[in-house]
Design an enzyme around this catalytic site. Structure first.
Site, PDB file in Angstrom:
ATOM      1  N   ASP A  11       0.848  -1.203   0.000  1.00  0.00           N
ATOM      2  CA  ASP A  11       0.000   0.000   0.000  1.00  0.00           C
ATOM      3  C   ASP A  11       0.878   1.245   0.000  1.00  0.00           C
ATOM      4  O   ASP A  11       0.944   1.995   0.974  1.00  0.00           O
ATOM      5  CB  ASP A  11      -0.938  -0.012   1.224  1.00  0.00           C
ATOM      6  CG  ASP A  11      -1.996  -1.098   1.103  1.00  0.00           C
ATOM      7  OD1 ASP A  11      -2.319  -1.499  -0.037  1.00  0.00           O
ATOM      8  OD2 ASP A  11      -2.504  -1.551   2.145  1.00  0.00           O
ATOM      9  N   LYS A  33       0.847  -7.985  -2.013  1.00  0.00           N
ATOM     10  CA  LYS A  33      -0.486  -7.653  -2.490  1.00  0.00           C
ATOM     11  C   LYS A  33      -0.432  -6.309  -3.212  1.00  0.00           C
ATOM     12  O   LYS A  33      -0.004  -5.308  -2.650  1.00  0.00           O
ATOM     13  CB  LYS A  33      -1.453  -7.558  -1.307  1.00  0.00           C
ATOM     14  CG  LYS A  33      -2.863  -7.167  -1.688  1.00  0.00           C
ATOM     15  CD  LYS A  33      -3.797  -7.309  -0.503  1.00  0.00           C
ATOM     16  CE  LYS A  33      -3.963  -6.049   0.292  1.00  0.00           C
ATOM     17  NZ  LYS A  33      -4.790  -5.027  -0.350  1.00  0.00           N
ATOM     18  N   ASP A  60      -5.243  -7.482  -5.736  1.00  0.00           N
ATOM     19  CA  ASP A  60      -6.444  -7.259  -4.920  1.00  0.00           C
ATOM     20  C   ASP A  60      -7.259  -6.101  -5.484  1.00  0.00           C
ATOM     21  O   ASP A  60      -7.275  -5.008  -4.928  1.00  0.00           O
ATOM     22  CB  ASP A  60      -5.996  -6.979  -3.471  1.00  0.00           C
ATOM     23  CG  ASP A  60      -7.170  -6.851  -2.515  1.00  0.00           C
ATOM     24  OD1 ASP A  60      -8.244  -7.397  -2.815  1.00  0.00           O
ATOM     25  OD2 ASP A  60      -6.998  -6.205  -1.466  1.00  0.00           O
ATOM     26  N   LYS A  62     -10.553  -6.533  -6.198  1.00  0.00           N
ATOM     27  CA  LYS A  62     -11.932  -6.755  -5.708  1.00  0.00           C
ATOM     28  C   LYS A  62     -12.975  -6.577  -6.818  1.00  0.00           C
ATOM     29  O   LYS A  62     -13.874  -5.737  -6.734  1.00  0.00           O
ATOM     30  CB  LYS A  62     -12.225  -5.831  -4.529  1.00  0.00           C
ATOM     31  CG  LYS A  62     -11.334  -6.128  -3.308  1.00  0.00           C
ATOM     32  CD  LYS A  62     -11.758  -5.320  -2.105  1.00  0.00           C
ATOM     33  CE  LYS A  62     -11.034  -5.720  -0.835  1.00  0.00           C
ATOM     34  NZ  LYS A  62      -9.590  -5.495  -0.821  1.00  0.00           N
ATOM     35  N   ASP A  65     -18.720  -7.393 -11.097  1.00  0.00           N
ATOM     36  CA  ASP A  65     -19.367  -6.895 -12.322  1.00  0.00           C
ATOM     37  C   ASP A  65     -20.095  -8.079 -12.953  1.00  0.00           C
ATOM     38  O   ASP A  65     -20.141  -9.172 -12.372  1.00  0.00           O
ATOM     39  CB  ASP A  65     -18.282  -6.318 -13.266  1.00  0.00           C
ATOM     40  CG  ASP A  65     -18.831  -5.214 -14.168  1.00  0.00           C
ATOM     41  OD1 ASP A  65     -19.983  -5.344 -14.622  1.00  0.00           O
ATOM     42  OD2 ASP A  65     -18.111  -4.243 -14.435  1.00  0.00           O
ATOM     43  N   THR A 115     -13.931  -6.099   6.485  1.00  0.00           N
ATOM     44  CA  THR A 115     -13.779  -5.913   7.944  1.00  0.00           C
ATOM     45  C   THR A 115     -14.153  -4.487   8.370  1.00  0.00           C
ATOM     46  O   THR A 115     -14.272  -4.213   9.553  1.00  0.00           O
ATOM     47  CB  THR A 115     -12.345  -6.254   8.391  1.00  0.00           C
ATOM     48  OG1 THR A 115     -11.427  -5.673   7.469  1.00  0.00           O
ATOM     49  CG2 THR A 115     -12.108  -7.746   8.426  1.00  0.00           C
ATOM     50  N   ARG A 205       0.288  -1.875   7.268  1.00  0.00           N
ATOM     51  CA  ARG A 205       0.939  -0.850   8.079  1.00  0.00           C
ATOM     52  C   ARG A 205       1.920  -1.336   9.136  1.00  0.00           C
ATOM     53  O   ARG A 205       2.943  -0.679   9.357  1.00  0.00           O
ATOM     54  CB  ARG A 205      -0.133   0.075   8.686  1.00  0.00           C
ATOM     55  CG  ARG A 205      -0.711   1.018   7.638  1.00  0.00           C
ATOM     56  CD  ARG A 205      -2.024   1.600   8.050  1.00  0.00           C
ATOM     57  NE  ARG A 205      -3.091   0.599   8.015  1.00  0.00           N
ATOM     58  CZ  ARG A 205      -4.356   0.860   8.304  1.00  0.00           C
ATOM     59  NH1 ARG A 205      -4.712   2.077   8.644  1.00  0.00           N
ATOM     60  NH2 ARG A 205      -5.270  -0.094   8.240  1.00  0.00           N
TER      61      ARG A 205
HETATM   62  O1  C5P Z   1      -2.401  -1.815   6.933  1.00  0.00           O
HETATM   63  P1  C5P Z   1      -3.200  -3.050   7.159  1.00  0.00           P
HETATM   64  O2  C5P Z   1      -2.406  -4.180   7.771  1.00  0.00           O
HETATM   65  O3  C5P Z   1      -4.494  -2.784   7.881  1.00  0.00           O
HETATM   66  O4  C5P Z   1      -3.541  -3.524   5.680  1.00  0.00           O
HETATM   67  C1  C5P Z   1      -4.521  -4.459   5.415  1.00  0.00           C
HETATM   68  C2  C5P Z   1      -4.655  -4.626   3.929  1.00  0.00           C
HETATM   69  O5  C5P Z   1      -5.665  -5.565   3.705  1.00  0.00           O
HETATM   70  C3  C5P Z   1      -5.068  -3.353   3.191  1.00  0.00           C
HETATM   71  O6  C5P Z   1      -4.403  -3.372   1.933  1.00  0.00           O
HETATM   72  C4  C5P Z   1      -6.558  -3.491   3.007  1.00  0.00           C
HETATM   73  O7  C5P Z   1      -7.000  -2.928   1.789  1.00  0.00           O
HETATM   74  C5  C5P Z   1      -6.736  -4.995   2.974  1.00  0.00           C
HETATM   75  N1  C5P Z   1      -8.036  -5.497   3.452  1.00  0.00           N
HETATM   76  C6  C5P Z   1      -8.546  -5.267   4.704  1.00  0.00           C
HETATM   77  N2  C5P Z   1      -9.759  -5.791   5.071  1.00  0.00           N
HETATM   78  C7  C5P Z   1     -10.428  -6.540   4.228  1.00  0.00           C
HETATM   79  C8  C5P Z   1      -9.898  -6.809   2.965  1.00  0.00           C
HETATM   80  C9  C5P Z   1      -8.676  -6.269   2.604  1.00  0.00           C
HETATM   81  O8  C5P Z   1      -7.960  -4.624   5.554  1.00  0.00           O
HETATM   82  N3  C5P Z   1     -11.586  -7.069   4.612  1.00  0.00           N
END
Ligand code: C5P
Length: 225
Positions: A11, A33, A60, A62, A65, A115, A205
């Site tokens: 990210d 990812k 990813d 998502k 469609d 989530t 993160r």
């Molecule tokens: O920074 P963090 O560890 O929260 O990153 C989680 C990653 O997983 C992010 O790229 C976020 O878009 C992805 N994600 C998420 N919850 C989901 C699906 C994907 O946090 N349900």
């Protein structure tokens, strides 16, 4: 023994910052990812970058469609050589079936309930069964129609493994080695996710924002052993 793999969420805002991050982390991480933010900024070059680094890509984006459109997108992702792609399970059985028919396709990972949803926001989106039941129904539908895995909260892993066993891979974001006090409200540690039975954990993160991303990634890999 059951193995839990680490996927680092790339990210980052640009190719340069993604490259710098992977160079700092080194070769220990086997999966990255590439999400919609980096992909809309840099396109397939982001996928190439990870491949040149010697790692696999979870693309990813998502998808959600009509079946024909998503099938074309998954086919194109396959041509890029990605390991897996994400599709919303709420896109339906026919959308999954169409993609599952493709030859040489990436693994299809279905998004259950994000989530970031709670019971109220899920209800407002038209789902009437509540989070637990919706996740269970979507996961079962995905498996019946060609999904190789589903993305879910680590707190749902135990129940889904009990129903589907090894047939359905479980991919879990929401991982925090220590609490960061951020938007991941129901986070678990890497070791807890492994014990619950996650096949892949997605971590952003805690690694990206760490002072020493290599040490942060190494500590998580150690936790997964
Ligand atoms: O920074 P963090 O560890 O929260 O990153 C989680 C990653 O997983 C992010 O790229 C976020 O878009 C992805 N994600 C998420 N919850 C989901 C699906 C994907 O946090 N349900």
């Amino acid at each position: 023994m059951h193995k839990t793999e680490l996927i680092v969420a790339l990210d980052t805002p640009s190719l340069a910052s993604a490259r710098a991050l992977m160079e700092k982390i080194g070769g220990g991480v086997k999966y990255y990812k590439v999400g919609s933010a980096l992909f809309t900024a840099e396109g397939p070059a982001a996928v190439d970058l990870v491949h040149k680094h010697g790692a696999k890509v979870f693309l990813d984006l998502k998808f959600h469609d009509i079946p024909n459109t998503v099938k074309s997108a998954v086919k194109n992702a396959g041509k890029m050589g990605v390991y897996s792609v994400s599709l919303h399970l709420s896109g339906g059985a026919d959308m999954f079936k169409a993609c599952a028919e493709l030859a040489d396709r990436p693994k299809l990972w279905g998004i259950t309930v994000l989530t970031s949803f709670n019971e109220y926001t899920l209800f407002r989106s038209g789902f009437r069964g509540g989070i637990d039941k919706t996740v269970k129904l979507l996961a079962a539908m995905g498996l019946e129609n060609g999904a190789d895995g589903v993305v879910c909260s680590p707190l749902e892993v135990h129940r889904l493994k009990a129903v589907h066993g090894a047939k359905l891979k479980l991919i879990t974001p929401g991982i925090r080695p220590v609490s960061l006090g951020d938007d991941q409200k129901r986070a678990v540690t890497p070791a807890e996710a492994r014990k619950a039975g996650s096949d892949f954990i997605v971590v952003g993160r805690p690694i990206i924002a760490a002072e020493d991303p290599a040490a942060a990634a190494a500590a998580i890999l150690e936790d997964l052993k």
